[in-house]
Design a protein around this motif. Structure first.
Motif, short mmCIF file in Angstrom:
data_model
loop_
_atom_site.label_atom_id
_atom_site.label_comp_id
_atom_site.label_asym_id
_atom_site.label_seq_id
_atom_site.Cartn_x
_atom_site.Cartn_y
_atom_site.Cartn_z
N LYS A 1 21.67 -9.61 10.73
CA LYS A 1 20.55 -10.64 11.18
C LYS A 1 19.37 -10.08 9.91
O LYS A 1 18.72 -10.71 9.38
CB LYS A 1 19.88 -10.67 12.54
N ARG B 1 19.60 -8.51 7.18
CA ARG B 1 20.26 -8.63 5.98
C ARG B 1 19.86 -10.07 5.69
O ARG B 1 19.61 -10.54 4.34
CB ARG B 1 21.72 -8.28 5.62
N ALA B 2 20.21 -11.14 6.39
CA ALA B 2 20.19 -12.46 6.30
C ALA B 2 18.61 -12.79 6.16
O ALA B 2 18.40 -14.02 5.68
CB ALA B 2 20.61 -13.05 7.43
N THR B 3 17.71 -12.20 6.81
CA THR B 3 16.09 -12.46 6.68
C THR B 3 15.52 -11.69 5.89
O THR B 3 14.38 -11.80 5.52
CB THR B 3 15.50 -12.34 7.91
N HIS B 4 16.04 -10.76 4.94
CA HIS B 4 15.26 -9.82 4.01
C HIS B 4 16.03 -10.29 2.37
O HIS B 4 17.20 -10.79 2.35
CB HIS B 4 15.37 -8.62 4.21
#
Lengths: 366, 367
Positions: free
Chosen positions: B328, B330-333
């Motif tokens: 999560k 990684r998905a949002t940064h």
């Protein structure tokens, strides 16, 4: 008539799985796959529209006739041989990798060579038919197979097992520089237009291909599915471990109440059909190019009876394909596919650009 | 011309000749493996593989399921399966093998060899169920429940959604396990099948959490249910609270959960988990109807929040990430390698902010 053009686009776009396109893109998922895909949409659509506008000026004529119109035979002959070779390699890779796939997933006890010989026999028969027959073959094949393929793709996208975080993570890598091999692989989705080189012979005059704006949309949709669905199913890391990434993705779905529970077998049969049609169509074009080498050759789109030359050329292609599988393994096939895809883009840009200049100059002279 | 066509057909027919006698064996000459257990060898290195073979039978009724169990020891799994062929008279077929049980001891040591074997075999379905067996895989595979309609059916039903749907167990597909095994920021989870020594039966009520090479911890049944509610938004589950020394249980009809990773003013990273649970009382003292429901909801929320927080901290301390918080993040940064490194530093210090919102729909049929 424009639907016959879109059949080529859709067939080639869907067939990217057999040429390891998803595998190549996934290799570059952290190193520029996103940007490469974006560039390939622009490049692919541009090439497609340019080629369409060139060919539409010469209705009922294929690339060999157009070239012969402008250039001396000494120049066109080697060029046509070269084009034919390019057209043989792609479909041959597809049919070879399909033969290996059957060996891996359906029947491991039969030698892939034997499977390949049988597949090639079918393709040879189809490829040596008249151009008109092939066009109808593509139409029928797509009409029969497309619904189930769309169903499988829809089922994949709507699947609970897809991890959207993984897709999101990979999509975040959009700042990386594009890579040539990745652009080559991604732009393959759009390459269906190149089939006009021969099938333009069947295009009647004054036909304008409508709905051109759908070309980038079809391409983007297929690219996104091809690239992101396996990542959603297998995560950002493990997805790179699989050799046949889409077969594994199809195997990760189940239809509990379908009469076959494992989606992979439906998927494999559908792609068997598509591969055979694609190979037949590709080889047909190669045969037509090579037939055009003869001085007195007159292109016919509905020639009956058949000429012997086509059968002989086709048999040679089949022999080369079978020998290829005999001597090389899937690792080399994968490499070959990667290089062929990259090189193909160079050739396409070169050819379309060259034709564009040629046609414009030809116009000003007359 | 006709002669030529005939010749072509004959040629094609000749091509078919070598096809005879290849892989197609009749169904009555095959043994279908329905479950496979893998344990560490009793002594020394190697594996002990237990196969449950279905005996084809024309009868389909509860209790008529016949099966045979074979146990083979070998240095590698592949060799063990090959060796198994010399123990039986029919061709072994993995096509219907939907359940794989790994011995608890083996998983506690190292499971990577098993993974390698399973992901390479072409005939092992990616949609097979993976689980851990206690005390070992062999004894789980050997159990033949009396209610089974056909061999292996009980285990298939336990994991699939067709049969029982227990909020205490999860079903892990092989491809999902493989994905978590490789993923940066998400770790594998497996259900634990336990043998009931008295009944000669098995039950699945706990979830095992693994890291990239071995099993790290086991969740209690209570925590397993919480895991299911958070990760899989599993309805048909319960939440429990104690009010004035009386147990009340709410049967959840719908569960929703979402989480976000955010940093506060000081730069500390915080995970905000929001859950919404709504349902009916299933067990509560009489007279609950008259009480202030809002207060009940609050107590239920607070106690569940505390339970969840305790579990999350316990998992965090073990250094694993079964929920995929890392993914999560990684998905949002930003998409680069640094993000993952940063997360590895953040996770041990991550703070949890759990908000549970319980909604009572009613008190069931009585007041």
């Amino acid at each position: 008539m424009s639907r016959y053009f879109y059949y080529h686009i859709v067939l080639v776009a869907l067939l990217n799985l057999m040429l390891f396109v998803p595998h190549i893109l996934i290799q570059y998922r952290y190193h520029g796959a996103m940007t490469s895909m974006a560039i390939s949409v622009v490049v692919g659509t541009g090439l497609c529209l340019m080629f369409m506008s060139i060919m539409s000026k010469y209705p009922g004529q294929g690339l060999p006739e157009i070239l012969n119109r402008f250039l001396p035979r000494a120049v066109t002959l080697p060029f046509m041989v070269f084009m034919a070779v390019m057209w043989i390699i792609g479909p041959s890779i597809a049919v070879v990798s399909y033969a290996v796939l059957i060996n891996r997933f359906i029947n491991p006890d039969t030698s892939p060579i034997l499977v390949l010989v049988l597949l090639c026999a079918v393709c040879l028969y189809a490829a040596t038919r008249p151009t008109m027959t092939i066009i109808f073959l593509i139409e029928m094949g797509l009409v029969l197979n497309l619904p189930l393929i769309v169903f499988i793709l829809f089922k994949a996208v709507r699947n609970d097992a897809i991890n959207w975080d993984a897709i999101h993570t990979v999509a975040n890598y959009w700042t990386q520089m594009p890579k040539w091999n990745a652009i080559g692989a991604a732009s393959y989705i759009f390459t269906g237009y190149a089939n006009l080189a021969v099938y333009n012979r069947a295009m009647p005059p004054n036909v304008r291909i409508r709905h051109r704006w759908t070309i980038p949309l079809i391409g983007m949709l297929v690219l996104a599915l091809t690239f992101f669905v396996p990542i959603g199913f297998h995560g950002t890391e493990s997805v790179d471990d699989y050799l046949y990434v889409w077969s594994m993705t199809a195997d990760s779905m189940i239809m509990s109440y379908g009469f076959i529970e494992r989606v992979i077998f439906v998927f494999l049969i559908m792609y068997l059909n598509l591969t055979l049609i694609y190979t037949a169509s590709g080889w047909h074009q190669a045969i037509e190019f090579l037939k055009g080498l003869a001085k007195d050759y007159k292109p016919e789109i509905d020639g009956v009876p058949m000429k012997k030359a086509g059968m002989i050329i086709g048999a040679a292609i089949v022999a080369a394909t079978v020998l290829y599988l005999y001597f090389f393994n899937e690792k080399i096939t994968f490499r070959l596919s990667e290089y062929w895809l990259g090189f193909r883009l160079v050739v396409e840009i070169g050819t379309v650009g060259f034709l564009f200049v040629l046609v414009r100059k030809g116009k000003t002279r007359s | 011309m006709r002669g030529k066509g005939l010749l072509a057909v004959l040629l094609l027919a000749v091509l078919l000749l070598p096809l005879a006698g290849c892989g197609f064996k009749d169904i009555d000459k095959r043994f279908f493996i329905v479950a496979l257990g893998i344990d560490a060898a009793d002594e020394g290195k190697g594996f002990k593989v237990t196969l449950r073979l279905a005996v084809p039978s024309p009868k389909i009724e509860p209790g008529s399921a016949l099966s045979e169990v074979k146990t083979i020891q070998a240095p590698t799994i592949a060799e063990a399966v090959r060796l198994a062929k010399s123990h039986v008279d029919k061709e072994l077929d993995f096509g219907h093998c939907k359940v794989f049980v790994l011995g608890e001891k083996l998983v506690k040591k190292n499971y990577t060899d098993v993974m390698e074997w399973m992901s390479r075999r072409r005939d092992i379905q990616s949609v097979a169920y993976l689980s851990i067996g206690r005390p070992d895989a062999q004894s789980i595979v050997k159990i033949a429940p009396k209610t089974e309609r056909y061999p292996g059916n009980a285990l298939f039903l336990a994991f699939g959604v067709d049969g029982t749907e227990s909020s205490y167990s999860i079903s892990t597909y092989l491809f999902d396990f493989n994905r978590r095994y490789g993923e940066h920021g998400m770790d594998p989870v497996l259900p634990l099948i336990r043998k009931d020594p008295q009944e000669g039966d098995y039950f699945i009520s706990r979830i095992a959490l693994l890291d990239k090479s071995k099993m790290v911890m086991l969740l209690t049944p209570q925590e397993s249910q919480l895991y299911n509610q958070i990760a899989n938004r599993f309805g048909k589950s319960t939440i429990k609270a104690t009010i004035e020394e009386e147990n009340i249980v709410l049967a959840a009809n719908s569960v929703s959960s979402s989480y976000k990773i955010m940093s506060d003013q000081d730069g500390n990273q915080k995970l905000r988990l929001k859950m919404k649970i709504s349902g009916l009382f299933e067990e509560a003292p009489l007279g609950i109807y008259e009480k202030d429901w809002h207060k009940l909801e609050q107590t239920l929320s607070e106690q569940t929040e505390a339970q969840i927080k305790r579990m999350l901290v316990k998992i965090q301390k073990a250094g694993i990430d079964p929920f995929g918080f890392g993914l999560k993040y990684r998905a949002t940064h930003a998409g680069n390698d640094q993000t993952w490194k940063t997360w590895q530093k953040i996770y041990p210090e991550l703070e949890f902010d759990v908000k549970v919102n319980v909604h009572v729909e009613g008190t069931g049929l009585s007041r």
